[in-house]
Design a protein around this motif. Sequence first.
Motif, PDB file in Angstrom:
ATOM      1  N   GLY A 168      -9.952 -62.835  30.352  1.00 29.52           N
ATOM      2  CA  GLY A 168     -10.131 -61.467  30.817  1.00 29.52           C
ATOM      3  C   GLY A 168      -9.376 -61.222  32.104  1.00 29.52           C
ATOM      4  N   HIS A 169      -9.254 -59.965  32.437  1.00 25.70           N
ATOM      5  CA  HIS A 169      -8.541 -59.589  33.653  1.00 25.70           C
ATOM      6  C   HIS A 169      -9.289 -58.392  34.227  1.00 25.70           C
ATOM      7  CE1 HIS A 169      -5.261 -58.382  36.282  1.00 25.70           C
ATOM      8  NE2 HIS A 169      -4.660 -59.516  36.001  1.00 25.70           N
ATOM      9  N   GLU A 170      -9.709 -58.493  35.462  1.00 27.18           N
ATOM     10  CA  GLU A 170     -10.532 -57.448  36.072  1.00 27.18           C
ATOM     11  C   GLU A 170      -9.861 -56.075  36.037  1.00 27.18           C
ATOM     12  OE1 GLU A 170     -12.570 -56.428  40.381  1.00 27.18           O
ATOM     13  OE2 GLU A 170     -12.089 -58.524  39.913  1.00 27.18           O
ATOM     14  N   ALA A 171      -8.584 -56.009  36.374  1.00 17.06           N
ATOM     15  CA  ALA A 171      -7.887 -54.717  36.385  1.00 17.06           C
ATOM     16  C   ALA A 171      -7.756 -54.138  34.978  1.00 17.06           C
ATOM     17  CB  ALA A 171      -6.511 -54.865  37.022  1.00 17.06           C
ATOM     18  N   TRP A 172      -7.653 -54.998  33.974  1.00 17.80           N
ATOM     19  CA  TRP A 172      -7.547 -54.534  32.580  1.00 17.80           C
ATOM     20  C   TRP A 172      -8.879 -54.029  32.061  1.00 17.80           C
ATOM     21  CZ3 TRP A 172      -4.810 -59.137  29.671  1.00 17.80           C
ATOM     22  CH2 TRP A 172      -3.536 -59.344  30.209  1.00 17.80           C
ATOM     23  N   GLN A 173      -9.958 -54.541  32.604  1.00 17.38           N
ATOM     24  CA  GLN A 173     -11.299 -54.275  32.082  1.00 17.38           C
ATOM     25  C   GLN A 173     -11.418 -54.774  30.647  1.00 17.38           C
ATOM     26  OE1 GLN A 173     -12.459 -50.168  32.719  1.00 17.38           O
ATOM     27  NE2 GLN A 173     -11.491 -50.145  34.733  1.00 17.38           N
TER      28      GLN A 173
ATOM     29  N   THR B 163      -9.741 -58.178  27.703  1.00 12.40           N
ATOM     30  CA  THR B 163      -8.879 -59.338  27.465  1.00 12.40           C
ATOM     31  C   THR B 163      -7.537 -58.957  26.841  1.00 12.40           C
ATOM     32  OG1 THR B 163      -9.831 -59.737  25.272  1.00 12.40           O
ATOM     33  CG2 THR B 163     -10.881 -60.846  27.154  1.00 12.40           C
TER      34      THR B 163
ATOM     35  N   THR C  56      -6.012 -50.468  28.106  1.00 18.21           N
ATOM     36  CA  THR C  56      -6.795 -51.502  27.445  1.00 18.21           C
ATOM     37  C   THR C  56      -7.436 -50.906  26.205  1.00 18.21           C
ATOM     38  OG1 THR C  56      -7.218 -52.612  29.533  1.00 18.21           O
ATOM     39  CG2 THR C  56      -8.753 -53.077  27.728  1.00 18.21           C
TER      40      THR C  56
END
Length: 190
Positions: free
Chosen positions: A69-74, A76, A150
């Motif tokens: 996951g990636h925080e900015a992407w909200q 995966t 996303t």
Amino acid sequence: MAPPIALPDTFARAVAGLRSAAPRPEIVLEEVGAPQRLAPYSFALSASVLRDGEEMTTGRLILLHDPAGHEAWQGTLRLVTYVTAELEVDLAADPLLPGVGWTWLTDALDAHDAGHRAIGGTITQTTSTRFGELAGPPAAGDIEIRASWTPTGLDLTPHLYAWCALLASTAGLPPPGVTALPERRPATTG
């Protein structure tokens, strides 16, 4: 010879959705090499939009997957696009063009039920005039749409159709099923 690498199911399903769609005939898709440093897994498509045999718009759609996951992407998964088209100078200089270009993207996502979040991007409009050894055609204009979002589901087929709709809008193609009227030429006297 190295054994094949097993892809995460999430990524494999997302790629399958992108590969399964058949765009309208004016849009030619091709799988191309994807950037390798942006995420552990990536996949990319390039597109050319043809009108009367002439390339009007080009684009690239990149799928990124980070299982952690990636925080900015909200999430995966992340879709990244770059679309560019040459425009008439008058249109390229229109101050409303960036807003219209952004609407082409958001409306396409909504019209194709391509659920998304964390959308962001830029619209760049430029005009160019050639001089000296590059002198030639009159001034030209361009639009560049760079965006990422996303997806909220694993089936990316609606996202590919939305991207194709963005390409078609940028190229000035009529909606599917609508025939463009031929340009009217001024009458000649003589």
